[in-house]
Every structure is written in structure tokens, then in C-alpha cells.
Design a protein around this motif. Structure first.
Motif, mmCIF file in Angstrom:
data_model
loop_
_atom_site.group_PDB
_atom_site.id
_atom_site.type_symbol
_atom_site.label_atom_id
_atom_site.label_comp_id
_atom_site.label_asym_id
_atom_site.label_seq_id
_atom_site.Cartn_x
_atom_site.Cartn_y
_atom_site.Cartn_z
ATOM 1 N N ARG A 1 6.705 3.341 9.890
ATOM 2 C CA ARG A 1 5.746 1.958 10.224
ATOM 3 C C ARG A 1 4.275 2.344 9.858
ATOM 4 O O ARG A 1 3.896 3.045 10.112
ATOM 5 C CB ARG A 1 5.645 1.842 11.905
ATOM 6 N N VAL A 2 3.852 1.545 9.057
ATOM 7 C CA VAL A 2 2.514 1.580 8.537
ATOM 8 C C VAL A 2 1.665 0.468 9.020
ATOM 9 O O VAL A 2 2.139 -0.850 8.703
ATOM 10 C CB VAL A 2 2.355 1.548 7.095
ATOM 11 N N ILE A 3 0.861 0.544 9.892
ATOM 12 C CA ILE A 3 -0.048 -0.521 10.541
ATOM 13 C C ILE A 3 -1.461 -0.131 10.311
ATOM 14 O O ILE A 3 -1.849 0.627 11.088
ATOM 15 C CB ILE A 3 0.227 -0.997 11.793
ATOM 16 N N GLU A 4 -2.014 -0.732 9.387
ATOM 17 C CA GLU A 4 -3.617 -0.689 9.234
ATOM 18 C C GLU A 4 -4.430 -1.883 9.136
ATOM 19 O O GLU A 4 -4.347 -2.746 8.252
ATOM 20 C CB GLU A 4 -3.665 0.316 8.047
ATOM 21 N N LEU A 5 -5.545 -1.954 9.884
ATOM 22 C CA LEU A 5 -6.423 -3.030 10.097
ATOM 23 C C LEU A 5 -7.658 -2.828 9.599
ATOM 24 O O LEU A 5 -8.121 -1.772 10.301
ATOM 25 C CB LEU A 5 -6.451 -3.564 11.409
ATOM 26 N N GLU A 6 -8.001 -3.349 8.597
ATOM 27 C CA GLU A 6 -9.424 -3.027 8.002
ATOM 28 C C GLU A 6 -10.492 -4.025 8.427
ATOM 29 O O GLU A 6 -10.003 -5.292 8.421
ATOM 30 C CB GLU A 6 -9.486 -2.888 6.591
ATOM 31 N N GLY A 7 -11.655 -3.644 8.556
ATOM 32 C CA GLY A 7 -12.692 -4.588 9.146
ATOM 33 C C GLY A 7 -13.922 -4.172 9.593
ATOM 34 O O GLY A 7 -14.163 -3.116 8.989
ATOM 35 N N GLU B 1 0.783 -1.142 -0.077
ATOM 36 C CA GLU B 1 -0.068 -0.084 -0.137
ATOM 37 C C GLU B 1 0.809 1.106 0.041
ATOM 38 O O GLU B 1 0.610 2.257 -0.779
ATOM 39 C CB GLU B 1 -0.815 -0.007 1.220
ATOM 40 N N GLU C 1 -2.748 4.843 4.300
ATOM 41 C CA GLU C 1 -2.137 4.304 3.029
ATOM 42 C C GLU C 1 -3.239 3.557 2.271
ATOM 43 O O GLU C 1 -3.354 3.524 1.152
ATOM 44 C CB GLU C 1 -0.910 3.694 3.213
ATOM 45 N N THR C 2 -3.938 2.897 3.174
ATOM 46 C CA THR C 2 -4.988 1.832 2.441
ATOM 47 C C THR C 2 -6.157 2.685 1.678
ATOM 48 O O THR C 2 -6.903 2.108 1.159
ATOM 49 C CB THR C 2 -5.525 0.791 3.411
ATOM 50 N N PHE D 1 -13.491 -5.078 17.523
ATOM 51 C CA PHE D 1 -13.188 -4.883 16.163
ATOM 52 C C PHE D 1 -12.899 -6.219 15.501
ATOM 53 O O PHE D 1 -12.142 -6.813 15.919
ATOM 54 C CB PHE D 1 -12.048 -3.863 15.826
ATOM 55 N N ARG D 2 -13.745 -6.455 14.294
ATOM 56 C CA ARG D 2 -13.381 -7.580 13.480
ATOM 57 C C ARG D 2 -12.526 -7.475 12.527
ATOM 58 O O ARG D 2 -12.880 -6.719 11.625
ATOM 59 C CB ARG D 2 -14.864 -8.243 13.052
ATOM 60 N N ILE D 3 -11.458 -8.148 12.347
ATOM 61 C CA ILE D 3 -10.475 -7.538 11.418
ATOM 62 C C ILE D 3 -10.701 -8.184 10.046
ATOM 63 O O ILE D 3 -11.036 -9.642 10.139
ATOM 64 C CB ILE D 3 -8.925 -8.162 11.917
ATOM 65 N N GLY D 4 -10.713 -7.823 9.071
ATOM 66 C CA GLY D 4 -10.577 -8.232 7.826
ATOM 67 C C GLY D 4 -9.289 -8.430 7.175
ATOM 68 O O GLY D 4 -8.456 -9.289 7.334
ATOM 69 N N ARG D 5 -8.525 -7.117 6.714
ATOM 70 C CA ARG D 5 -7.357 -7.317 6.148
ATOM 71 C C ARG D 5 -6.552 -6.545 7.039
ATOM 72 O O ARG D 5 -6.759 -5.652 7.684
ATOM 73 C CB ARG D 5 -7.330 -6.398 4.552
ATOM 74 N N VAL E 1 -2.564 -4.793 7.277
ATOM 75 C CA VAL E 1 -1.661 -4.220 6.215
ATOM 76 C C VAL E 1 -0.485 -3.853 7.486
ATOM 77 O O VAL E 1 -0.731 -2.919 7.961
ATOM 78 C CB VAL E 1 -2.388 -3.077 5.591
ATOM 79 N N ILE E 2 0.698 -4.145 7.294
ATOM 80 C CA ILE E 2 1.568 -4.156 8.037
ATOM 81 C C ILE E 2 2.888 -4.057 7.248
ATOM 82 O O ILE E 2 3.370 -4.728 6.510
ATOM 83 C CB ILE E 2 1.981 -5.080 9.091
ATOM 84 N N GLU E 3 3.364 -2.727 7.127
ATOM 85 C CA GLU E 3 4.462 -2.208 6.147
ATOM 86 C C GLU E 3 5.422 -1.490 6.818
ATOM 87 O O GLU E 3 5.033 -0.188 7.465
ATOM 88 C CB GLU E 3 4.183 -1.686 4.792
ATOM 89 N N LEU E 4 6.700 -1.868 7.112
ATOM 90 C CA LEU E 4 7.715 -1.420 7.562
ATOM 91 C C LEU E 4 8.962 -0.482 6.739
ATOM 92 O O LEU E 4 9.327 -1.532 6.016
ATOM 93 C CB LEU E 4 8.656 -1.899 8.566
ATOM 94 N N ILE F 1 -4.830 3.757 17.902
ATOM 95 C CA ILE F 1 -3.960 3.167 19.101
ATOM 96 C C ILE F 1 -2.604 3.313 19.122
ATOM 97 O O ILE F 1 -2.169 3.220 17.963
ATOM 98 C CB ILE F 1 -4.527 1.771 19.601
ATOM 99 N N PHE G 1 -7.348 1.217 13.304
ATOM 100 C CA PHE G 1 -8.467 0.078 12.963
ATOM 101 C C PHE G 1 -9.439 0.970 12.047
ATOM 102 O O PHE G 1 -9.925 2.127 12.657
ATOM 103 C CB PHE G 1 -9.049 -0.287 14.040
ATOM 104 N N ILE G 2 -9.758 0.377 10.828
ATOM 105 C CA ILE G 2 -10.743 1.476 9.966
ATOM 106 C C ILE G 2 -11.743 0.599 9.642
ATOM 107 O O ILE G 2 -11.435 -0.620 9.085
ATOM 108 C CB ILE G 2 -9.793 1.656 8.871
ATOM 109 N N CYS G 3 -13.040 0.930 10.040
ATOM 110 C CA CYS G 3 -14.107 0.206 9.386
ATOM 111 C C CYS G 3 -14.714 0.317 7.979
ATOM 112 O O CYS G 3 -14.685 1.449 7.527
ATOM 113 C CB CYS G 3 -15.405 0.826 10.447
ATOM 114 N N VAL H 1 -10.121 4.218 14.120
ATOM 115 C CA VAL H 1 -9.643 4.309 15.698
ATOM 116 C C VAL H 1 -8.008 4.099 15.621
ATOM 117 O O VAL H 1 -7.573 3.458 14.823
ATOM 118 C CB VAL H 1 -10.133 3.353 16.466
#
Lengths: 164, 164
Positions: free
Chosen positions: B143-149, A89, B89-90, A138-142, A144-147, B120, B109-111, B118
Motif C-alpha cells: 500500500r502506498v499512500i502519500e499526501l503532499e501539501g 509513482e 515513492e513521490t 495539514f493542507r493537502i495538495g496531491r 497518491v494512493i496506489e495499491l 500515521i 503526509f509530506i510537506c 509525518v
DNA sequence: ATCAAAATGTTATAACATAACGATCCAGTC
DNA sequence: GACTGGATCGTTATGTTATAACATTTTGAT
């Protein structure tokens, strides 16, 4: 009909028993099209994220015709769905997966200097992310972890240059 | 001259002592311009990622003039540099930071349903990422950490609808 | 051979982002 | 008050990434 490449040596997977792209295709009864196969092979060879338009330019040689954006994006979508390719991403680019599984929490380390990317799987990060998600309900779908940063090779090259 | 908004209640920061945007600006001797302030306030109110072109449309009302893409991107760049805004980024979009610090490992955390995000801070994830980086000899920059769900609100709404 | 599904071709356009250069604003100084 | 340097903004143009909509071709099964 998958004349696919070998997996990389990949010190990044100490414990796993990953499948090669060939095995995955066989296992799933997959038959890659010419475009899909060309893209996957190119990404495999390249070992770093490449944009869709970059792929178009590169494949112009091996395929002899000019692919259109929709064609490339459709093939990439298919490969992503099969877990053979991942979207990076932060680069709007695509990279071949080292471990062609699906539904895993991959972590990408991407070098700003040489562009190389390393994929790891981290059960610990995955568990921690799941824990935080549970806390939020929160229910995780995808995931994305990029360093982004500097890889070991480029760091030592840096050090060598500084020393002279 | 920063008539900025309050921070959100933010149950997501149990241990921290975060600064409000006002405090951050005072502390750093920051003087936000009209464009910068408008964008930050809008993102603060909105509470979810908004694209640059979305911002252009929205601010047309409060500012009376049409901003151009370069203007918006320049203001966003400034706000990001100050840690007041983060890029998601997503989504190719931007969101106000709940904790206006710099150089932290934020987790978003992105719905997918309502678009809310949100933020954290997770020392555990940060530590684990650092550990994996050390293993690879990788020096981390960003650091890019994005959780979709699906967020808790949308999950319960889902459950309620399923029950009828 | 025929049919249905998948893949691709084609055209156009949407959405996101920046380059390059000029004009303006504003705080600090003379 | 006028000058000046730096930051911000305006303007125009263009580059880059991604998808919509619809036609055509290929493939594989029967």
C-alpha cells in the motif's frame, strides 16, 4: 480534431457520469497536438502504466520519427495538467485516466503480475484522508494512493494453475 | 550493539504501543552493520525523506569514506525489509519509520515547503482500502499512500507572513 | 504578412538505480 | 587456531528516469 477513443466499459464507476476525453477536450476548447494525442491514444489502448521511455519506443512506429525525452515529458505534463493522464509513482510510469476530471482522489490498483491498473474514486477514502489531514492541520495538495497486488483475473488464473 | 536514537514524541500514534528501533533489533536478534546503523540514525535525526545520493553525501562526514550507490541501496533494502525505513515513492527518497513494524498501512503526509514527513497509521483508511479491494477481487500486496501539501507549521508561518 | 504563444527539436547532463563479480568480515565449528 | 558459510561491502560499469538550456518550427489571431 480529437479522434479519441471510447472510454472503457469500466465497471469501476458505478455511480458517476464521467466525461470522455473527447467531451473534455470540447468542453475546455482543447486542441491536442499530434504528440499529445498519440500519447493519450496509446495509453488509452494500453490500459496500463507505461514509462516515458517505453512511450518513446512505442510511438516511434505510429509517428515515424524518434521523439526525444523532453518532448515526451512535456506532452505528459500537459496531459497530466488536464487530468487526462496520471503518473503512477510506484512505477515511474503514466496511465490514461478513466475519468478525465481534475482534482480528484484517485485510487489505483496495479497488478504485479499482468501490469494492468484499475482506477477508482473513493469518496470514503477521500473523506478519511481529509479527516486525518484536518487532525494534523495539514493542507493537502496531491493525493497518491496506489495499491500493488494481484488482480482478480490473475488470481483466478493462479487458482486454475494450482488446481492442475 | 545498537546505539540507536529514541523514538519521536509522535502525537500521531494515539492508540498504539510502538516499539523503538532498539527494541525491534533486540526482539529480532538484529545486529545492524555500521552502514545500516549510520543510515538509520541519520534518517531518524533528519525526520524527512532523503534520497540515496543525499545519504551518500551526508554519510561521507560521519563515516570518513565515500559509500558507493550499491552499498547504500543494499543497506536501505535491508532496513526496509525490517520495517525500519520506508521508501517515499513521490520523492524517490527514504525515511525512518516512526513505528518499526512490518506489513502495516502507513500514510505519509509530506510537506512541500519544509520537506518534513509525518507517518500515521489509519485503521479506517486501511479498512476502506480493503473494502474496495474486495469489491474488485484484488489481493493487496503493498500500500502506498502519500499526501503532499503544506504542514501545520508552514501554514501558520504562511499566515504570519501574509499578515505583515 | 506579422506577431506572440505554444509546441517541438537538440544537446547535454543530472538524478536515481542495479548488474556482475571480487574481497572482506565475522560467527560458529572442528 | 584454522576452516567455512553467509552476510556485507567494494568496485566498475551501465541502465533507467528526468530535466536544463537554448534554438527552431508551428499555429492561430489580428
Amino acid at each position: 480534431m480529437n479522434t479519441l477513443l471510447q472510454r472503457k466499459p469500466a465497471h469501476q464507476c458505478p455511480e458517476g457520469r464521467p466525461l470522455s476525453a473527447e467531451e473534455v477536450c470540447a468542453e475546455r476548447g482543447l486542441q491536442l497536438s499530434e504528440v499529445q494525442r498519440s500519447i493519450l491514444e496509446y495509453l488509452w489502448r494500453r490500459g496500463q502504466p507505461v514509462g516515458a521511455y517505453g512511450l518513446m519506443r512505442e510511438l516511434k512506429g505510429t509517428l515515424t520519427r524518434q521523439l526525444s525525452p523532453p518532448t515526451v515529458y512535456r506532452a505528459l505534463e500537459f496531459l497530466q495538467k488536464e487530468g487526462l493522464v496520471a503518473r503512477i509513482e510506484t512505477k515511474n510510469a503514466f496511465v490514461a485516466c478513466a475519468r478525465p476530471h481534475r482534482n480528484r482522489a484517485y485510487v489505483y490498483f496495479i497488478c504485479d503480475t499482468c501490469g494492468a491498473s484499475v482506477e477508482i474514486e473513493s469518496a470514503e477514502i477521500e473523506a478519511q484522508v481529509a479527516h486525518d489531514a484536518a487532525f494534523l492541520g495539514f493542507r493537502i495538495g496531491r493525493r497518491v494512493i496506489e495499491l500493488e497486488g494481484t488482480c482478480a483475473d490473475c488470481l483466478s488464473r493462479e487458482a486454475a494453475n494450482a488446481g492442475c
